[in-house]
Structure formats: structure tokens, C-alpha cells
Design a protein around this motif. Structure first.
Motif, PDB file in Angstrom:
ATOM      1  N   GLU A   1       2.710   0.759  -2.294  1.00 42.51           N
ATOM      2  CA  GLU A   1       3.781   1.440  -1.551  1.00 42.51           C
ATOM      3  C   GLU A   1       3.893   2.901  -2.014  1.00 42.51           C
ATOM      4  OE1 GLU A   1       5.219  -0.067   0.953  1.00 42.51           O
ATOM      5  OE2 GLU A   1       4.711  -2.147   0.551  1.00 42.51           O
TER       6      GLU A   1
ATOM      7  N   HIS B   1      10.554   1.140   0.048  1.00 38.85           N
ATOM      8  CA  HIS B   1       9.877  -0.154  -0.094  1.00 38.85           C
ATOM      9  C   HIS B   1       9.500  -0.387  -1.562  1.00 38.85           C
ATOM     10  CE1 HIS B   1       8.342   0.099   4.352  1.00 38.85           C
ATOM     11  NE2 HIS B   1       9.647  -0.049   4.262  1.00 38.85           N
TER      12      HIS B   1
ATOM     13  N   GLU C   1       8.501   4.544   2.514  1.00 37.80           N
ATOM     14  CA  GLU C   1       7.577   3.853   1.609  1.00 37.80           C
ATOM     15  C   GLU C   1       8.116   3.864   0.182  1.00 37.80           C
ATOM     16  OE1 GLU C   1       5.433   2.027   2.849  1.00 37.80           O
ATOM     17  OE2 GLU C   1       5.381   2.888   4.839  1.00 37.80           O
TER      18      GLU C   1
ATOM     19  N   GLN D   1       6.462  -4.803   8.404  1.00 38.31           N
ATOM     20  CA  GLN D   1       5.073  -4.414   8.683  1.00 38.31           C
ATOM     21  C   GLN D   1       4.730  -4.554  10.165  1.00 38.31           C
ATOM     22  OE1 GLN D   1       4.701  -2.613   5.708  1.00 38.31           O
ATOM     23  NE2 GLN D   1       2.685  -2.777   6.636  1.00 38.31           N
TER      24      GLN D   1
HETATM   25 MG    MG Z   1       5.702   0.006   3.042  1.00 45.02          MG
END
Ligand code: MG
Length: 174
Positions: A26, A62, A59, A136
Motif C-alpha cells: 500500500e 489503506h 493508499e 479493490q
Molecule cells: Mg490500496
């Protein structure tokens, strides 16, 4: 981490190690998207740059979600070292194709962790990753839609500006 501490985890040790790998992935995606934002800025795709600046932040979120999950479950999250970020792209299409490749790899990796968690009856990790699996689907779908649009407009002349103008609507959805 010593043996007793590893035995007291509420997730499996193998899951912890795999999730540390996912943290790195990530973080790598976040850094890769920042490089894509840079390319977009330098090549006049300013809305696309905004898209990638937002993806960079996502990201990182995440990564932090997994990082905090490892803390909550008594694990040892590792702050990743990132290298090998590509800054060279041949076109805006190349940028989005690279982004899609990243997302497909991330999806495969998360599914792999789910499979292993399931095999070892690590229900905690399996349930935690539900959110990522659905996320996703959205990420891949958004980038595929953008690539379809690039196919339609083409990259010559007005097509180039049309691509960038159209990205706006995906910034909210992404
Ligand atoms: Mg991600």
C-alpha cells in the motif's frame, strides 16, 4: 517479537507477516501514485494529477488501516522502506495502465492473504480484509472506466484535453 508475545496475538503469526507485506504494498502504491501525479502535472494533465494526489492519500489510509489493525491485534506493524518508484511514462494511457497493474497486484495479494487466513481459521484477519476486497473492486473499476474513456477519445489533439476534463467525475467516485 518473542515467542510468548507471538502466541498471544489475536491473529495468526503468518497473517501478521503477510499483512506487513501488504502495508509495504500500500505504501508502494501511494508512492507510485505520487510519481504519476508528478508526471501528470509536468505534462499538462492537471485534473489527472488531482486524481492521483487523491489516490496517494487513499493508499496511505489503506496502509494505516492495516497498520492500526496489527496494533489492535497485538502484532508488530513495520514501517516500510520504499524504493524503485517509476517516474517515466510514455503517455497518459501508460500512466493509467500502470495504475491498473498496481491495483490488480494489490487485489491478488489481498485475496491471497484471505485464502491463507481462511485456511488457518484466522477469522479475525479474514473479516478485517472484507472491506479491502470490496474497495479493490471499486478501484479497479474506476481505472478500467478511465482506460475505456481514453480508448474512445484517443490521445491526439482535442482527445488529450477531453481525457483530462473527464477525469473530474472520477475524483469523487475514486
Ligand atoms: Mg490500496
Amino acid at each position: 517479537m518473542n515467542d510468548i508475545a507471538r502466541q498471544q496475538l489475536s491473529i495468526q503469526v503468518e497473517s501478521m507477516d503477510l499483512l506487513n507485506g501488504q502495508i509495504k504494498m500500500e505504501a508502494h502504491a501511494s508512492a507510485a501514485y505520487l510519481a504519476m501525479a508528478s508526471w501528470c502535472e509536468q505534462n499538462g494533465f492537471f485534473t489527472s494529477a488531482k486524481f492521483f494526489f487523491k489516490q496517494t492519500e487513499e493508499e496511505r489510509e489503506h496502509m494505516m488501516k492495516i497498520f492500526n489493525f496489527l496494533i489492535d491485534t497485538g502484532g508488530s506493524p513495520i514501517s516500510p522502506e520504499i524504493s524503485g518508484i517509476n517516474h517515466e511514462f510514455s503517455s497518459i494511457k501508460d500512466v493509467f495502465e500502470s495504475a491498473l497493474q498496481h491495483e490488480v497486484k494489490v487485489t491478488e495479494s489481498i485475496k491471497n492473504i484471505v485464502k491463507k487466513a481462511r485456511a488457518s481459521m484466522d477469522i479475525t484477519t479474514e473479516r478485517f480484509l472484507d472491506w479491502f476486497i470490496l474497495e479493490q473492486v471499486e478501484e479497479e473499476n474506476t481505472i478500467r472506466d478511465i482506460l475505456d474513456m481514453i480508448e474512445l477519445t484517443g490521445m491526439e489533439g482535442v482527445g488529450k484535453q477531453m481525457i483530462d476534463d473527464s477525469i473530474e467525475k472520477w475524483i469523487e467516485e475514486a
